[in-house]
Design an enzyme around this catalytic site. Structure first.
Site, PDB file in Angstrom:
ATOM      1  N   SER A  80     -21.253 -15.372 -16.902  1.00  0.00           N
ATOM      2  CA  SER A  80     -20.426 -15.808 -15.584  1.00  0.00           C
ATOM      3  C   SER A  80     -22.396 -17.008 -14.664  1.00  0.00           C
ATOM      4  CB  SER A  80     -20.765 -14.961 -14.492  1.00  0.00           C
ATOM      5  OG  SER A  80     -20.532 -15.165 -13.348  1.00  0.00           O
ATOM      6  N   TYR A 118     -26.227  -8.572  -9.635  1.00  0.00           N
ATOM      7  CA  TYR A 118     -24.785  -8.818 -10.436  1.00  0.00           C
ATOM      8  C   TYR A 118     -25.812 -10.456 -11.646  1.00  0.00           C
ATOM      9  CZ  TYR A 118     -20.791 -11.259 -12.038  1.00  0.00           C
ATOM     10  OH  TYR A 118     -19.595 -11.755 -12.679  1.00  0.00           O
TER      11      TYR A 118
END
Length: 319
Positions: free
Chosen positions: A159, A185
């Site tokens: 990501s 994350y």
């Protein structure tokens, strides 16, 4: 050496869909595994590979839910798998290996994002455990099938969130530092990119090439842990609450979001290449700043850090 982080001019772009990039590709007789393949961009990845003729195995924590989601997609097989349970990973891989199949395509698409602090049974922070360690363990367990394929690709869905944080090698599990869901994350997504780099270095002599990628910003169930206020802060929805679509700015449909995964897994343009982070169906440049944040941060494309992560992951994930 790994492939340089330099675009190759694929001819596709941010608006390409998974169907676009797989057009004319024949995967008949081939087997693919897509973790997370029953929801979001994973589901569109499953659909595209199936339409190209592949048998697609979708491992899921909730097989019945996965069956309902993939109903009507040809050639899909649903299996039980919990990525944060080492026994579940080993059992899934053993079942697959027992069937004698080669595995030319493995797409690691499952993941979680910005969750409250959680830990697996071994005490590993849950985003790192799910997004990275579980897939590291899965690749390790399926290695004989990847080798058997003689030409295999392992694709890890990272990501742009990797730009938030690198891997904290001194405290990856937030046992000493305060937990921050976005730092966690970002660390896990950097780990996806570094994993592909280190895996490619080990796999290419066996015909196994590895890639990581940014799929785009797609409002899916991945955002289930975010509040409405947090989602609105990303300017992801219009005044009517409908997800915005602006591919050049990274906001994509699920079909567009699946395109780079499918391109990395199937495109002949990548023959002989590997170890790189991709976006918009091309090899991404190194990120040097800019409003659109396109490219991969240097800390996620560093071979020395990739090797350091591999060593750490062996310690944490492999008994």
């Amino acid at each position: 050496m790994s492939t340089p982080q330099t675009p190759i001019g694929s001819g596709f772009g941010a608006s390409a869909t998974a169907a676009d990039v797989v057009a004319g590709v024949d995967l008949s007789g081939q087997t693919a595994i897509v973790t997370g393949g029953a929801s979001g961009i994973g589901l569109e990845t499953t659909r595209a590979l199936s339409e190209a003729g592949a048998t697609v195995i979708v491992p899921a924590r909730d097989p019945e839910r996965a069956r309902r989601a993939t109903l009507g997609i040809a050639g899909v097989e649903i299996e039980q798998l919990d990525l944060v349970d080492p026994g579940s990973v080993d059992f899934f891989a053993a079942r697959f290996l027992a069937r004698g199949r080669a595995l030319p395509i493995l797409i690691n698409s499952a993941g979680i994002m910005a969750t409250p602090l959680g830990r697996d049974a071994a005490g590993h922070e849950l985003q790192f455990a799910t997004n990275h360690l579980g897939h590291f363990r899965l690749v390790h367990a399926l290695w004989p099938a990847l080798v058997r394929a003689k030409s295999a690709r392992v694709v890890s869905v990272s990501s742009r969130g990797h730009q938030i944080a690198g891997v904290d090698f001194d405290d990856p599990n937030f046992t000493r530092r305060a937990y921050d869901k976005w730092q966690a994350y970002g660390q896990s997504k950097t780990a996806n990119a570094l994993f592909a780099l280190a895996l490619d270095a080990r796999g290419k002599q066996h015909g196994i090439r590895a890639f990581s990628l940014h799929p785009g910003q797609i409002l899916t169930d991945l955002a289930r842990h975010l509040s409405a206020e947090e989602i609105d802060a990303f300017d992801a929805r219009d005044a009517n609450g409908v997800p915005k679509v602006d591919p050049e700015r990274g906001m994509k449909t699920p079909q567009q979001g699946a395109a780079t995964s499918v391109w990395c897994a199937t495109s002949r343009q990548l023959d002989g290449l590997g170890g790189v982070y991709c976006e918009d169906c091309d090899v991404a440049p190194i990120y040097r700043g800019g409003e659109l944040r396109k490219g991969v941060s240097p800390w996620a494309a560093d071979p020395a850090l990739a090797e350091r992560l591999w060593t750490l992951s062996e310690t944490l994930a492999i008994a």
